[in-house]
Every structure is written in C-alpha cells, then in structure tokens.
Design an enzyme around this catalytic site. Sequence first.
Site, PDB file in Angstrom:
ATOM      1  N   LYS A  11      38.773  45.133  45.071  1.00 57.27           N
ATOM      2  CA  LYS A  11      38.465  46.559  44.812  1.00 57.27           C
ATOM      3  C   LYS A  11      36.966  46.758  44.693  1.00 57.27           C
ATOM      4  CE  LYS A  11      37.160  46.190  40.283  1.00 57.27           C
ATOM      5  NZ  LYS A  11      35.757  46.263  39.891  1.00 57.27           N
ATOM      6  N   PRO A  96      35.024  37.408  46.454  1.00 59.52           N
ATOM      7  CA  PRO A  96      33.983  36.678  45.725  1.00 59.52           C
ATOM      8  C   PRO A  96      34.342  36.499  44.251  1.00 59.52           C
ATOM      9  CG  PRO A  96      33.121  38.754  46.647  1.00 59.52           C
ATOM     10  CD  PRO A  96      34.521  38.609  47.129  1.00 59.52           C
ATOM     11  N   VAL A  97      34.081  35.310  43.711  1.00 60.67           N
ATOM     12  CA  VAL A  97      34.430  35.008  42.313  1.00 60.67           C
ATOM     13  C   VAL A  97      33.352  35.577  41.385  1.00 60.67           C
ATOM     14  CG1 VAL A  97      34.795  33.141  40.645  1.00 60.67           C
ATOM     15  CG2 VAL A  97      35.698  32.935  42.972  1.00 60.67           C
ATOM     16  N   GLY A  99      32.405  38.479  41.074  1.00 63.13           N
ATOM     17  CA  GLY A  99      31.544  39.318  41.909  1.00 63.13           C
ATOM     18  C   GLY A  99      31.688  40.796  41.647  1.00 63.13           C
ATOM     19  N   MET A 101      34.515  42.405  41.953  1.00 65.33           N
ATOM     20  CA  MET A 101      35.520  42.930  42.878  1.00 65.33           C
ATOM     21  C   MET A 101      36.939  42.609  42.419  1.00 65.33           C
ATOM     22  SD  MET A 101      33.705  42.590  46.581  1.00 65.33           S
ATOM     23  CE  MET A 101      34.571  44.035  47.204  1.00 65.33           C
ATOM     24  N   ALA A 102      37.054  42.213  41.143  1.00 65.36           N
ATOM     25  CA  ALA A 102      38.351  42.014  40.483  1.00 65.36           C
ATOM     26  C   ALA A 102      39.243  40.984  41.172  1.00 65.36           C
ATOM     27  CB  ALA A 102      39.081  43.351  40.338  1.00 65.36           C
ATOM     28  N   GLY A 103      38.631  39.883  41.624  1.00 68.97           N
ATOM     29  CA  GLY A 103      39.396  38.836  42.301  1.00 68.97           C
ATOM     30  C   GLY A 103      40.450  38.199  41.402  1.00 68.97           C
ATOM     31  N   ASP A 138      41.906  45.631  34.774  1.00 71.35           N
ATOM     32  CA  ASP A 138      41.885  45.865  36.224  1.00 71.35           C
ATOM     33  C   ASP A 138      43.189  45.442  36.907  1.00 71.35           C
ATOM     34  OD1 ASP A 138      39.321  46.793  35.973  1.00 71.35           O
ATOM     35  OD2 ASP A 138      38.356  45.073  36.920  1.00 71.35           O
TER      36      ASP A 138
HETATM   37  P1  ATP Z   1      36.042  42.304  37.350  1.00 73.02           P
HETATM   38  O1  ATP Z   1      35.477  43.075  38.511  1.00 73.02           O
HETATM   39  O2  ATP Z   1      37.495  42.551  37.103  1.00 73.02           O
HETATM   40  O3  ATP Z   1      35.228  42.342  36.133  1.00 73.02           O
HETATM   41  P2  ATP Z   1      35.081  39.941  38.637  1.00 73.02           P
HETATM   42  O4  ATP Z   1      35.435  40.249  40.050  1.00 73.02           O
HETATM   43  O5  ATP Z   1      33.669  40.147  38.235  1.00 73.02           O
HETATM   44  O6  ATP Z   1      36.054  40.762  37.735  1.00 73.02           O
HETATM   45  P3  ATP Z   1      36.646  37.562  38.801  1.00 73.02           P
HETATM   46  O7  ATP Z   1      36.462  37.070  40.199  1.00 73.02           O
HETATM   47  O8  ATP Z   1      37.933  38.196  38.470  1.00 73.02           O
HETATM   48  O9  ATP Z   1      35.436  38.482  38.352  1.00 73.02           O
HETATM   49  O10 ATP Z   1      36.347  36.308  37.854  1.00 73.02           O
HETATM   50  C1  ATP Z   1      35.949  36.423  36.514  1.00 73.02           C
HETATM   51  C2  ATP Z   1      36.152  35.069  35.831  1.00 73.02           C
HETATM   52  O11 ATP Z   1      37.549  34.855  35.692  1.00 73.02           O
HETATM   53  C3  ATP Z   1      35.611  33.908  36.670  1.00 73.02           C
HETATM   54  O12 ATP Z   1      34.443  33.423  36.082  1.00 73.02           O
HETATM   55  C4  ATP Z   1      36.720  32.873  36.669  1.00 73.02           C
HETATM   56  O13 ATP Z   1      36.335  31.686  36.061  1.00 73.02           O
HETATM   57  C5  ATP Z   1      37.876  33.492  35.893  1.00 73.02           C
HETATM   58  N1  ATP Z   1      39.168  33.437  36.624  1.00 73.02           N
HETATM   59  C6  ATP Z   1      40.356  33.168  36.103  1.00 73.02           C
HETATM   60  N2  ATP Z   1      41.329  33.194  37.054  1.00 73.02           N
HETATM   61  C7  ATP Z   1      40.733  33.517  38.194  1.00 73.02           C
HETATM   62  C8  ATP Z   1      41.208  33.709  39.517  1.00 73.02           C
HETATM   63  N3  ATP Z   1      42.476  33.562  39.855  1.00 73.02           N
HETATM   64  N4  ATP Z   1      40.294  34.063  40.460  1.00 73.02           N
HETATM   65  C9  ATP Z   1      38.991  34.228  40.130  1.00 73.02           C
HETATM   66  N5  ATP Z   1      38.501  34.032  38.899  1.00 73.02           N
HETATM   67  C10 ATP Z   1      39.350  33.673  37.921  1.00 73.02           C
END
Ligand code: ATP
Length: 300
Positions: A11, A96-97, A99, A101-103, A138
């Site tokens: 997202k 992207p982790v 990032g 984008m709520a991965g 999210d």
């Molecule tokens: P948001 O936009 O929801 O704040 P984000 O995109 O910034 O999230 P995510 O990619 O969801 O961040 O990862 C946030 C943290 O969650 C990471 O540092 C990771 O260690 C942890 N995490 C736990 N499970 C997962 C998963 N299945 N995929 C990615 N990260 C994960």
Amino acid sequence: MNSVTVRVPAKVNLQLAVGPLRDDGYHDLVNIFHAVSIFDEVTATAEIGVSVRVEGESADQVPEDDDNLAIQAALALARHAGRSYGVSLLIRKSIPVAGGMAGGSADAAAALVACNELWGLGLPTEDLLEIAADLGSDVPFALLGGTAVGTGRGERLSPLEVGGTFHWVFALADGGLSTAKVYAECDRMREAIGEQVAWPQAADPLLAALRGGDAKALGAELANDLQPAAVMLRRSLARTLDTGREYGALGALVSGSGPTCAFLAESEAHAGELALSLKAAGVARDVITAYGPVPGPTVV
Ligand code: ATP
C-alpha cells in the site's frame, strides 16, 4: 487441500493525517490507503507445528520466528477457531521491508486468507477483519485492498470510490525506517514548535480527485504528516522527492513512515520515463513502477 498460495499487494498512503498523541500512546489518524501492484506471495502448507521461511527482497531483514507477522496471524486465527492447527508458511517478498508500504501487514493478511482456506474454516471477511485489527493498524486494509479511508488508529475502514487507474513510481531506499521512531520524531518536532495539532480529516478535494480518476488533481493533494519526521531522520529523502518533482511527477511524497518515496505519474508511459530518470539520477537504491488500486489478497 495440502497447500494454498495467496498474492497480496503493498500500500501507499495518499493522505496520512496524524492527530494529537492519545493517552494510550497512539494517534488518531485519517489514513487513505491505496493498494498498488507490488506483491508478496504467501504459501501455506499443511504441517505439524507452525513455521515460516522468507525468500526474496531483503529476506534477511525479516524474522523467521514468532515475531513474523504472518506467524502471528496464523496463531491468532487458530486461537479464534479454538483449535490447534499446524502450517508451514513460505513468504516470497517483493514489498520493500520496513519501507512504509506495510509489507508485514500484507503478509499477515495473506496468512489469514491462506490458513482460513487451508484449514477449511470458511470464516467470513468480517471475522478475519476483527482478527486483523488486533494484529496491527494496517492489517485490516491489507485484507480489503482497493482504496479506503481508515480512521481511529487506521483500522476503522470505509472503501472509497475510485474512477480510474493511477500510475506510480516508487524509489526504494537502503535500509528501513522504524515506524515507532518516525512517530516519536513527529511528536518531538510538533512539541518543539508548539504546534496546535488539528483533528485529522479526510481532504474533500483528494476524495473528489479519486472519484474522478483525476491524476493531476490527486498529485496536488497527496499529503503525509509523517513526511517532515521521516525526512529529518533520513535527510537524503528531500533530494529524492525534489528530483522526482523536477522530472515532472504530478505529486511526490514519502510512503507512510518511509523511507520509500512515491511519485504519481500522468500515464504508464510517463511512469516508465520517470523511473528511468530517477534511476539515472542515482537518488534511490532501486526504482519500480506500479499501478493502483488493485484488489486485496487473492488465492492463486
Ligand atoms: P508500515 O508501513 O505498516 O509501518 P513498513 O512497511 O514500514 O510497515 P514492514 O515491512 O511491515 O514495515 O516491516 C516492519 C518490521 O516488521 C520489519 O523491521 C520486520 O523485521 C518486521 N516484520 C515482521 N514480520 C514481517 C514480515 N512478514 N514482512 C516484513 N517485515 C516483517
């Protein structure tokens, strides 16, 4: 059935309005979520016990234990069903982790859909949405997909009408940003200038731009209250955003808590050109194009 694979989108937030800090440490938000065509895939296979393996984009930064949000989702679903079920989950990451984008939330939503199917539970979406809300703010949107406005912590959702497809370019950064740290920096910056924080509200011109499928109007309305904090923590994002604007993006913003930057293009062709320009400018680790809105988790 021995195995179920679910494809789930990332997202971007089109508007993220952050209200005053609440007593419980959360903020009231208005969060306009938009699902875009960058997908993780989660395969759930019948197994004794619960386990997860992660492959693909920055897989080494994702936990392979009970901290993984997909595992937490599977365990929460089993608890809800009142039985102990087993599953082995394989996550193929493209989102992207850390990032913005709520991965992780996407993987949790995909695990709920995959395990619901694998275990033959047949729970309706309303039940999955309830479990999702407990897993993270999210996760409910990740179950819905499309475009929706979230209020409360972002988990009370209403789907929005969208009159077209929008074309996006995403500039990925090296390393992630912690969502908690970005919120804390946002609070610190607001306090430092004595800002009176307004109650968050969805912007009517943005909703109208979505309904009309008007990319130019939408570009002008993109807004993220977390952006100043994300840029403060990662100064290089200012240059990335400026570069996209200079190359003709209709709008540019940090995605969620960052550090991914999102640029709205006029068309698919324009998105391709913009991506090439951003790559050549060397302002991102990688640059990808995508479109939205797309549906939520889909069994493939
Ligand atoms: P948001 O936009 O929801 O704040 P984000 O995109 O910034 O999230 P995510 O990619 O969801 O961040 O990862 C946030 C943290 O969650 C990471 O540092 C990771 O260690 C942890 N995490 C736990 N499970 C997962 C998963 N299945 N995929 C990615 N990260 C994960």
